[in-house]
Structures are given as structure tokens and as C-alpha cells.
Scaffold this motif. Sequence first.
Motif, PDB file in Angstrom:
ATOM      1  N   PHE A  87       0.814  -1.336   0.054  1.00 24.87           N
ATOM      2  CA  PHE A  87      -0.210  -0.148   0.113  1.00 24.87           C
ATOM      3  C   PHE A  87       1.010   1.176  -0.018  1.00 24.87           C
ATOM      4  CE2 PHE A  87      -4.319  -1.437   0.379  1.00 24.87           C
ATOM      5  CZ  PHE A  87      -4.227  -2.816   0.855  1.00 24.87           C
ATOM      6  N   PHE A 122      -2.136   1.702   7.906  1.00 25.66           N
ATOM      7  CA  PHE A 122      -3.567   1.272   7.291  1.00 25.66           C
ATOM      8  C   PHE A 122      -4.656   1.644   8.094  1.00 25.66           C
ATOM      9  CE2 PHE A 122      -6.829  -1.954   7.167  1.00 25.66           C
ATOM     10  CZ  PHE A 122      -6.910  -2.131   5.645  1.00 25.66           C
ATOM     11  N   SER A 164      -8.461   1.523   8.958  1.00 25.78           N
ATOM     12  CA  SER A 164      -9.563   0.897   9.161  1.00 25.78           C
ATOM     13  C   SER A 164     -10.700   1.626   9.398  1.00 25.78           C
ATOM     14  CB  SER A 164      -9.255  -0.415   9.891  1.00 25.78           C
ATOM     15  OG  SER A 164     -10.320  -1.186   9.948  1.00 25.78           O
ATOM     16  N   TYR A 201      -6.541  -3.561  -5.173  1.00 25.29           N
ATOM     17  CA  TYR A 201      -5.732  -2.852  -5.652  1.00 25.29           C
ATOM     18  C   TYR A 201      -5.357  -3.054  -7.257  1.00 25.29           C
ATOM     19  CZ  TYR A 201      -0.524  -1.455  -5.862  1.00 25.29           C
ATOM     20  OH  TYR A 201       0.644  -0.686  -6.006  1.00 25.29           O
ATOM     21  N   TYR A 236      -5.462   2.915  -0.999  1.00 27.03           N
ATOM     22  CA  TYR A 236      -6.589   2.617   0.308  1.00 27.03           C
ATOM     23  C   TYR A 236      -7.901   3.267  -0.147  1.00 27.03           C
ATOM     24  CZ  TYR A 236      -8.396   1.771   4.829  1.00 27.03           C
ATOM     25  OH  TYR A 236      -9.531   1.497   5.716  1.00 27.03           O
ATOM     26  N   GLU A 291     -10.665   1.073  -1.641  1.00 24.69           N
ATOM     27  CA  GLU A 291     -11.149  -0.005  -0.984  1.00 24.69           C
ATOM     28  C   GLU A 291     -12.702   0.051  -0.947  1.00 24.69           C
ATOM     29  OE1 GLU A 291     -10.979  -1.530   3.556  1.00 24.69           O
ATOM     30  OE2 GLU A 291      -9.264  -1.739   2.447  1.00 24.69           O
ATOM     31  N   GLU A 333     -14.306   4.785   1.917  1.00 28.52           N
ATOM     32  CA  GLU A 333     -12.825   5.064   2.347  1.00 28.52           C
ATOM     33  C   GLU A 333     -12.363   6.085   1.437  1.00 28.52           C
ATOM     34  OE1 GLU A 333     -11.430   4.175   5.019  1.00 28.52           O
ATOM     35  OE2 GLU A 333     -12.610   2.745   5.479  1.00 28.52           O
ATOM     36  N   GLU A 381     -10.736   9.714   2.855  1.00 26.77           N
ATOM     37  CA  GLU A 381      -9.700  10.121   2.272  1.00 26.77           C
ATOM     38  C   GLU A 381      -9.477  11.494   1.574  1.00 26.77           C
ATOM     39  OE1 GLU A 381      -6.074   7.244   2.195  1.00 26.77           O
ATOM     40  OE2 GLU A 381      -7.221   8.261   3.795  1.00 26.77           O
TER      41      GLU A 381
END
Length: 270
Positions: free
Chosen positions: A5, A10, A12, A199, A213, A216, A220, A224
Motif C-alpha cells: 500500500f 493502514f 481501518s 489494488y 486505500y 477499498e 474510504e 481519504e
Amino acid sequence: MKIKFLIIFFLSAIIPMDSPSDNDVTLGSWEIKNGIFIENNDEETNIARYNWNIFYNMFPKRITQRYIKKLVLMTDGEDEKTGALGALNDKNNEWQLVLDPIDVDFTSKDQTRISQSIYTLVHEFGHLLTLNHTQIKPAKKREQEKGEPYVTIEGVAVKNSYINKFVNEFWGGGLLTEWDYIQRNFCVTEQKSCLEKLYGLYKDNYTDFLTDYAAESPEEDIAESWTAFVLGEKIDDPETIAEKKINFFYKFEELVYYRKVIRKNIRKYQ
């Protein structure tokens, strides 16, 4: 195939708190009442109180007081899952904030760690903004239908919600259909295949996403993009979909105000 990544921490968003992974260690949990941290005898109370005070003083208090009812400290080691937000009921009006104190560490002398800690908190607050009960109507519906509001784990997006407008603007052209196919056929059964496919979705559409990410899920992606909106600057003449996603939030007067408040409150840590 090894997945690497682009962001080293990471993030979550929604993890089932009653089903932690084998590597997760719960350090303690604390009630939050109207923004007030409730003391208990858990060993990590001091660090929990410290982290809660930072979160509470960083973001608009009206929202944190209204929704956050519990703080959980949980760790799975350094630079893995750094934070999470989980609904405490099926009405989407009570939430718990989960932080890994190894990763979210405002006492660190490493400015990179501080920056990552700020990033995590802003990201999780983005979930709170976009998934609460004013944004998502609780429902048992799980299938996405063409032309209908976006369906999340928490329910069905309100037509004029941030996430529904975001999905309508940026997840068209078959992108949502492809993502939904990956979810149904790979993510239910095997995590490695799921990550590989997601990915691949990112690589095929890399100018649409700010990070890998973000591919996903729309949840998300908007979190982001929200984080980039808060921590970065407005993009003059955006050329990519990813850049347009940052500017998306400037349409909303209240979000521009929240950005101003948050940026003022994080200056002491930068």
C-alpha cells in the motif's frame, strides 16, 4: 503477489469490534458522555484520557458530543490498523472511536508520527461526518440498484447526503459496478484475493484516487478525500478525478467551516 500500500499506515474504517483479528489486543474501553471522558480502573486510562482530549479539542464539539459514546484502545502492532469507527447500534446515532496508541501517539518526538496521528484522527472524523444517522438511513437492504441511493453496511444513503452526492459524481462509468462485483465475489470469502482485486481496481483507475486505500470502498474514498481537503489546499484547475474529489467539499459551507476549525486546532502539533 505481494500487495504494497502507498500509505504506510493502514486506516481501518469499520471493523467488527465483536470479532477482532488474532493480532488485535484490546487495552481498554471507556464511556464518553456528552464529550466527557468517564474514568475507570483500566490500566491505560491515562493515555486514553489524553488521546480523547486531543480528539475532542481537535474537532467540532457539537458533532463529537452528539455521536461518540465510547473510546476503545486496541493494538495490533506498529503501522497496521491505526484507527477505526464503529456503530454501537443499528440507528447510526451512537459510535465508538477505536485508536491504536502505538500508532496514534502525540507524545512522540518524531514529527512523521505526529503527522500520521493527525491524519488518522481527521480520517476517522470524516467517517463520522459521512456515516451518521443524518447521512445514512438504517435499512436491511444490501444490494445496490442502478439509479438508487448508495447502499452501505450501515444502510441506505440519504439522497442529499455527502456520500450519495460523492458517489453519484465520482463512482459512475461502471466503477461502482466493478467494485460491487469484487465485494460479492472475492471479499466475502478470502481477504488476500479481495485486496489484490481492489489494488487492481486502483491501478486501473489510479488518477481517480488520492491513495490506493481509497479504492477499498466509497466510504474510504470520501474519508481519504475529506482528509486531503482538511490538511491540504484547494486545487486550482483540477485535472484528475482525484483532484476534483478534494474540491468537492468546498461546495458545502459547513464543511469549509469545519476545515477552518480543525486546521486552527492542529497547529499546535505541527
